[in-house]
Design an enzyme around this catalytic site. Structure first.
Site, PDB file in Angstrom:
ATOM      1  N   LYS A 116     -15.423  25.606  -6.756  1.00 18.37           N
ATOM      2  CA  LYS A 116     -14.462  25.385  -5.671  1.00 18.37           C
ATOM      3  C   LYS A 116     -13.153  24.796  -6.192  1.00 18.37           C
ATOM      4  CE  LYS A 116     -17.689  24.815  -1.785  1.00 18.37           C
ATOM      5  NZ  LYS A 116     -18.933  25.176  -2.486  1.00 18.37           N
ATOM      6  N   ARG A 281     -20.205  37.521  -1.208  1.00 15.35           N
ATOM      7  CA  ARG A 281     -21.453  38.150  -0.775  1.00 15.35           C
ATOM      8  C   ARG A 281     -21.344  38.432   0.711  1.00 15.35           C
ATOM      9  NH1 ARG A 281     -23.353  33.960   2.160  1.00 15.35           N
ATOM     10  NH2 ARG A 281     -22.982  31.852   1.395  1.00 15.35           N
TER      11      ARG A 281
END
Length: 639
Positions: A116, A281
């Protein structure tokens, strides 16, 4: 062209992918751990390959075993689903190196978004607004959110309201992050208590086309994990929506993205938004996007993996869709997970499975399946589509209220109340919604539970009677008595007589019995007729009505005194693993102080002191496996 696809996952996402494969004529292969040997996804696949063991680390997270399973099953492609290995760049590379088609973005794109902190730097360089990491916090930065750099699903997240607590929360977050993601890197950013979680569905091909396939609001969360999602995100004006979509497309283009993915943003009250992360995803909440667009996102994933080009633009969204995640957990007790047999899980309203508009059910668990401590607590997703947002919320709430859910405790009642809450219907959404309205969303309905207990007692009597109703007497006699406990701990003692003049229930004056069988009871209170459907499994009684359900535990009329538990004893509320302890024998503790944490079903659960006192015994140690009801500690209350 893909001819045989293995899904490297379990539960409803595996079933969801199999559904599309069947429609396209693609053969399917499943993998399963030992607890999942008879699970629905293994039964539906053409072939299933065993991964020996139970824990995810020994099974679904073993990329080498999954690839070996794909080769053994004759698969030529691997779909990762979500969770587990779906965002593991190393696994994606290994799939490609094995000569298999990877249903996902390039490994380089996965790696770029894997951290992140690195992703924030990359997005800032691409001109995407980010919420800067706080490296040297001061009081003005509070509250802070501690996050795992390599994490997701709420793992490793902690809100800090006092600087004095920061060091301890950082240490705990590092431990959790290392255990779950293989990296102990954590960081801090400002926490916006009333921020909204808004995301953009992306789909990109290998020919340069990037779609922003609408947006979703996922603000209703518990423990930083989503519970209710909807599409499109309400309250976004055309200009704000256009900027959000443009930022998401820029994020995908910056890393050469292909396939399905999601750019997640935090939307502040002032209308500014900040990039949070990119999920490389398919998302759990993808059905709401499918419902409003009519697209099959899994089919599009497969088409992109086969090299097909997308049309220039996606279809415009139509109507609104809302999704609720049905979890085996108890919201009134700190979201405590629940395990056990699912005796019945079905919607009473007409619905489809894994596709379509109207009402849709995506379930990973079916009748007769066991919910274990090894995996996530989600049982199913229920999705409703309608032309308007209020109509979709109403349809979903009604479907959940009427559903037959017999087995572990669930969050069904909280979902129904949230969907019907005036603030939700008004679009007053933020990530603290469930916490803010917790009292209203989890308060017991004692009147409904008391009437359900009466119905349960009458159904039990109907099952026992012969020629005459149980309790029927020609002469006055002692009333019949039956005791029940609701899941919130409230106990009911039902005392009634069945006489020539009808039902005489001590706590229900004016209530008349219309009819009763072991499975069905009809009562009338004043002019109102009430119907109850009943099912009993062991000592658990499930009472379903059109307005909702009540779950009761039948109690002995004369409880065994030896079964009494010392009020200072702390028993394991679930099977799980002791993660860490925070006190030692002899320590003075205060009511509510955390003493230890248990991990079960991918979540950590705090076990706190029940009262002020001294920790007299501590029988738990980190790493210890405990069963439900195991004595963990004893607090000697202060006189």
């Amino acid at each position: 062209m893909i001819t045989n696809l293995l899904v490297a996952n379990r539960g409803e996402i595996a079933r969801r992918v199999f559904r599309t494969c069947r429609s396209l004529g693609i053969a399917t292969a499943a993998v399963h751990s030992d607890p999942d040997a008879g699970a629905p996804h293994t039964r539906e696949a053409d072939v299933a390959v065993r991964l020996p063991g139970a824990a995810p680390a020994d099974t679904y997270l073993r990329g080498d075993l999954v690839i070996a399973a794909a080769l053994a099953a004759g698969a030529d492609a691997v779909h990762p689903g979500y969770g587990f290995l779906s965002e593991d760049a190393g696994f994606a590379r290994a799939v490609l190196d094995a000569g298999l088609t990877w249903i996902g973005p390039p490994p380089e794109a996965i790696a770029a978004m894997g951290s992140k902190t690195a992703a924030k730097r990359l997005m800032a360089a691409a001109g995407v607004p980010v919420l800067a990491a706080v490296t040297d916090p001061v009081e003005a930065d509070l509250p802070l959110l501690v996050k795992a750099a390599a994490g997701g699903g709420g793992r490793g997240m902690r809100v800090v309201h006092r600087l004095a607590d920061l060091a301890g929360e950082l240490a705990a977050a590092r431990t959790e992050a290392a255990k779950n993601f293989g990296s102990d890197e954590v960081f801090c950013e400002r926490y916006l208590p009333t921020g909204r979680h808004v995301e953009v569905q992306l789909l990109a091909d290998a020919h340069g086309t990037v779609w922003a396939v609408g947006d979703r609001d996922c603000s209703l969360q518990r423990r930083h994990q989503k519970v209710i999602e909807e599409a499109p995100a309400p309250g976004l004006g055309p200009e704000l929506r256009a900027r959000l979509h443009a930022a998401a497309v820029a994020a995908a283009q910056a890393i050469g993205y292909t396939g399905a993915g999601t750019a997640e943003f935090l939307l502040a009250e002032d209308g500014r938004f900040y990039f949070l992360e990119m999920n490389t995803r398919l998302q759990v909440e993808h059905p709401v996007t499918e419902a409003v667009t009519g697209l099959d996102l899994v089919a599009l994933q497969l088409a992109v993996a086969e090299g097909e080009a997308l049309p220039p633009a996606p279809p415009e969204p139509e109507g609104c869709a809302v999704e609720a995640r049905l979890y085996a957990e108890d919201p009134a007790h700190d979201w405590r997970p629940s395990t056990g047999m699912v005796h019945r899980l079905e919607l009473r309203s007409p619905h489809s499975e894994f596709a379509g508009r109207g009402l849709r059910l995506d379930a990973g668990t079916g009748n007769g399946d066991e919910v274990t401590v090894h995996y996530d607590a989600m049982l199913a997703k229920v999705v409703a589509w309608a032309p308007t947002r209020p109509a979709a919320a109403r349809k979903l709430a009604d479907a959940l209220a009427r559903a037959r859910i017999h087995g572990p405790a669930t969050n069904r009642e909280l979902l129904v109340r949230a969907l019907r809450h005036p603030a939700f219907l008004a679009g007053q959404l933020h990530t603290g919604f469930l916490a803010e309205h917790a009292a209203a969303l989890t308060a017991p309905d004692e009147r409904a539970a008391a009437l359900a207990a009466l119905a349960a007692a009458l159904a039990d009597a109907a099952g026992r009677r012969g020629a005459l109703p149980s309790g029927w007497r020609n002469l006055p006699s002692q009333p019949q008595s039956k005791r029940y406990r609701a899941d919130d701990g409230t106990e009911f003692e039902v005392r009634y007589r069945l006489t020539r003049d009808g039902l005489q229930a001590e706590d229900h004056p004016g209530t008349a019995l219309v009819s009763s069988t072991p499975e069905h009871v009809v009562l009338r209170t004043g002019p109102v007729r009430h119907t109850f459907d009943l099912a009993r499994h062991g000592d658990r009684v499930y009472v379903d009505t059109p307005a909702g359900a009540t779950v009761l535990t039948a109690l002995d009329r004369f409880p065994d005194p030896a079964a009494h538990t010392d009020p200072g004893a702390l028993l394991a509320p679930m099977p799980g693993t002791v993660v860490r302890t925070a006190a030692a024998v002899g320590d003075t503790v205060t009511a509510g102080q955390p003493l230890l944490w248990l991990e079960a079903m991918k979540m950590e659960h705090r076990v706190a002191a029940p009262a002020d006192g001294v920790l007299a015994e501590l029988r738990a140690a980190p790493g210890q496996q405990v069963e439900l009801g195991t004595l963990l500690a004893v607090v000697q209350p202060t006189p």
